[in-house]
Write a protein that holds these residues in place. Sequence first.
Motif, short mmCIF file in Angstrom:
data_model
loop_
_atom_site.label_atom_id
_atom_site.label_comp_id
_atom_site.label_asym_id
_atom_site.label_seq_id
_atom_site.Cartn_x
_atom_site.Cartn_y
_atom_site.Cartn_z
N LEU A 147 52.68 63.26 62.91
CA LEU A 147 51.55 62.35 62.77
C LEU A 147 50.97 61.98 64.13
CD1 LEU A 147 52.85 59.97 59.95
CD2 LEU A 147 50.99 61.64 59.76
N ASN A 148 51.84 61.69 65.09
CA ASN A 148 51.37 61.35 66.43
C ASN A 148 50.59 62.50 67.06
OD1 ASN A 148 52.59 58.85 66.27
ND2 ASN A 148 54.45 59.46 67.38
N GLY A 149 51.12 63.72 66.88
CA GLY A 149 50.45 64.89 67.45
C GLY A 149 49.06 65.10 66.88
N LEU A 150 48.93 64.91 65.55
CA LEU A 150 47.62 65.06 64.92
C LEU A 150 46.68 63.93 65.32
CD1 LEU A 150 48.60 66.25 61.33
CD2 LEU A 150 47.70 67.63 63.20
N ASN A 151 47.19 62.71 65.36
CA ASN A 151 46.35 61.57 65.76
C ASN A 151 45.82 61.75 67.17
OD1 ASN A 151 46.73 60.26 63.30
ND2 ASN A 151 48.52 59.12 64.02
N ASP A 152 46.67 62.27 68.05
CA ASP A 152 46.25 62.49 69.44
C ASP A 152 45.13 63.52 69.53
OD1 ASP A 152 48.12 60.68 70.29
OD2 ASP A 152 49.60 62.17 70.93
N ARG A 153 45.04 64.40 68.52
CA ARG A 153 43.99 65.42 68.52
C ARG A 153 42.79 65.02 67.65
NH1 ARG A 153 47.13 71.10 67.68
NH2 ARG A 153 45.04 71.91 68.07
N GLY A 154 42.77 63.75 67.25
CA GLY A 154 41.62 63.23 66.52
C GLY A 154 41.63 63.45 65.03
N VAL A 155 42.78 63.86 64.46
CA VAL A 155 42.87 64.08 63.01
C VAL A 155 43.22 62.77 62.33
CG1 VAL A 155 44.10 65.31 61.17
CG2 VAL A 155 43.60 66.48 63.33
N ASP A 156 42.47 62.40 61.29
CA ASP A 156 42.73 61.19 60.53
C ASP A 156 43.89 61.44 59.56
OD1 ASP A 156 42.69 58.82 59.13
OD2 ASP A 156 40.85 59.28 58.01
N THR A 157 44.97 60.70 59.74
CA THR A 157 46.16 60.88 58.90
C THR A 157 46.40 59.68 57.98
OG1 THR A 157 47.62 59.95 60.60
CG2 THR A 157 47.26 62.33 60.66
N SER A 158 45.45 58.78 57.90
CA SER A 158 45.66 57.51 57.20
C SER A 158 45.76 57.66 55.69
CB SER A 158 44.53 56.53 57.53
OG SER A 158 43.27 57.03 57.10
N LYS A 159 45.30 58.78 55.13
CA LYS A 159 45.31 58.93 53.67
C LYS A 159 46.62 59.49 53.14
CE LYS A 159 41.53 60.06 51.55
NZ LYS A 159 40.34 60.80 51.05
N LEU A 160 47.55 59.83 54.02
CA LEU A 160 48.83 60.40 53.60
C LEU A 160 49.57 59.47 52.64
CD1 LEU A 160 51.14 62.54 53.94
CD2 LEU A 160 51.97 61.12 55.84
N LEU A 161 50.13 60.06 51.57
CA LEU A 161 50.98 59.33 50.64
C LEU A 161 52.36 59.99 50.62
CD1 LEU A 161 48.58 58.80 47.58
CD2 LEU A 161 49.06 57.20 49.45
N ILE A 162 53.42 59.16 50.56
CA ILE A 162 54.79 59.66 50.52
C ILE A 162 55.50 59.03 49.33
CG2 ILE A 162 56.97 59.88 51.77
CD1 ILE A 162 55.41 59.42 54.37
N SER A 163 56.15 59.84 48.54
CA SER A 163 56.89 59.33 47.39
C SER A 163 58.06 58.46 47.84
CB SER A 163 57.42 60.48 46.53
OG SER A 163 58.31 60.00 45.55
N GLY A 164 58.18 57.30 47.21
CA GLY A 164 59.33 56.44 47.48
C GLY A 164 60.63 57.03 47.00
N ASN A 165 60.54 58.06 46.15
CA ASN A 165 61.74 58.73 45.64
C ASN A 165 62.15 59.94 46.47
OD1 ASN A 165 62.08 56.93 43.53
ND2 ASN A 165 60.90 58.14 42.07
N ALA A 166 61.36 60.30 47.48
CA ALA A 166 61.74 61.41 48.36
C ALA A 166 62.99 61.02 49.13
CB ALA A 166 60.61 61.74 49.32
N HIS A 167 63.88 61.98 49.34
CA HIS A 167 65.13 61.70 50.04
C HIS A 167 64.95 61.82 51.55
CE1 HIS A 167 68.38 61.41 46.89
NE2 HIS A 167 67.27 61.55 46.18
N VAL A 168 65.74 61.03 52.26
CA VAL A 168 65.65 60.95 53.72
C VAL A 168 66.72 61.85 54.35
CG1 VAL A 168 65.83 59.42 55.73
CG2 VAL A 168 64.80 58.58 53.60
N PRO A 220 51.65 68.23 54.48
CA PRO A 220 50.83 69.17 53.70
C PRO A 220 49.64 69.66 54.53
CG PRO A 220 51.26 67.15 52.45
CD PRO A 220 51.69 66.89 53.87
N SER A 221 49.27 70.92 54.34
CA SER A 221 48.16 71.48 55.12
C SER A 221 46.86 70.75 54.86
CB SER A 221 48.00 72.97 54.78
OG SER A 221 49.18 73.67 55.10
N GLY A 222 46.72 70.14 53.69
CA GLY A 222 45.50 69.42 53.36
C GLY A 222 45.20 68.25 54.27
N ILE A 223 46.16 67.88 55.12
CA ILE A 223 45.93 66.76 56.02
C ILE A 223 44.83 67.09 57.03
CG2 ILE A 223 47.57 67.33 57.87
CD1 ILE A 223 48.46 64.24 57.49
N LEU A 224 44.50 68.37 57.18
CA LEU A 224 43.45 68.79 58.09
C LEU A 224 42.07 68.83 57.43
CD1 LEU A 224 45.36 71.68 59.88
CD2 LEU A 224 44.96 69.38 60.75
#
Length: 427
Positions: free
Chosen positions: A83-104, A56-60
């Motif tokens: 996630l790795n790309g954003l972390n490497d650029r100093g973006v905090d991604t730790s608040k991300l939530l993912i639904s356990g019901n989302a399909h893989v 989601p764009s809100g991650i920024l």
Amino acid sequence: MPALVLLGAQWGDEGKGKATDLLGGSVDYVVRYQGGNNAGHTVVVGDQKYALHLLPSGILSPGCTPVIGNGVVVDPSVLFSELNGLNDRGVDTSKLLISGNAHVITPYNVTVDKVTERFLGKRKIGTTGRGIGPTYADKINRVGIRIQDLYDESILTQKVEAALDGKNQLLTKVFNRRAIEVGQVVEELLSYADRLKPYVADTVLVLNQALEQDKVVLFEGGQGTLLDIDHGTYPFVTSSNPTAGGACTGAGVGPTKISRVIGILKAYTTRVGSGPFPTELFDEDGEALRRIGGERGVTTGRDRRCGWFDAVIARYATRVNGLTDFFLTKLDVLTGWEQIPVCVAYEIDGERVEELPYSQTDFHHAKPVYEYLPGWSEDITKAKSFSDLPKNAQDYVKALEEMSGAPISAIGVGPGRDETIEINSFL
């Protein structure tokens, strides 16, 4: 209640990332409710450009909780790459939530997507080849793999076996490909489990509790209205529901909790992939729109097909989504044209039609009926208010608003985060 849906009102690529990011600092949660890494958002923050596909764009936005809802399909390798790309650029991604019901999205979903599209030849849909459609098909056929399945190896193995029973028959006997081994798929999926676990949550509960606490929740659609599986230009569509109703099913929030539905409109029209496109241009104007607008797909890298603004599509989007507002993007791209055509209706078999044709055949044969509005030559990228725009640019916006059926509450006059004119607050 402070729940907003923000979605594309054309064929996608309208600039949802910019709009979501504009609101991101004022909202508590930003939720992707459908699609997968076949969507693409480009967000410009200062002199930094971010290309997001799944997140989601809100991650920024600091202080905002980004959520991947149950209606999204998730490719773990793509997720971690982003996630790795954003972390490497100093973006905090730790608040991300993912639904356990989302399909893989599994490796075999990607394989089936690519070989099927290739097999279709000239009848191809124009998919991104990222396994989105086959994953949704597995979901509907009840042989899909969900995020939560990665935490029970026995269930995961049984489900992969069930899915591959039919797919290996298809791959070996129809497409002349090698069968895919169950153990290899299970091993790969299990390798993602530990890293995924801190993000996995009951997002339906989280979001409904947030709304009960008067938190502001923004639901962000991928793709656009005309790519909706039910309401788009079928079969040249995506495999989910980007329209407003998809926010309810894809995030588990009831329709009575949604207070505003914002449609993103580009000041002209673009499309990626196959399918009908009445205002498509094949001349110098189309090439100029592509060049000036930087019209290349964020996810696919493909050049976007370009055409003039289509008010018929905009009216349809207003109706099918129940739009309360529009965010008009890329108005600056139209600077320099002496006059700007706008499609106000279609001609089909000699008759004027002002609403989107119900029949697929009619839409394929629709020819645009244009009105011509005077253009402007002044640079508008520094405009901070509607009155700062040249009169012809103001008149263009007013005409689009009248034709489209909902107020234009914000206007993008450049790619930057601050290059936006806000006419009415969305909150």
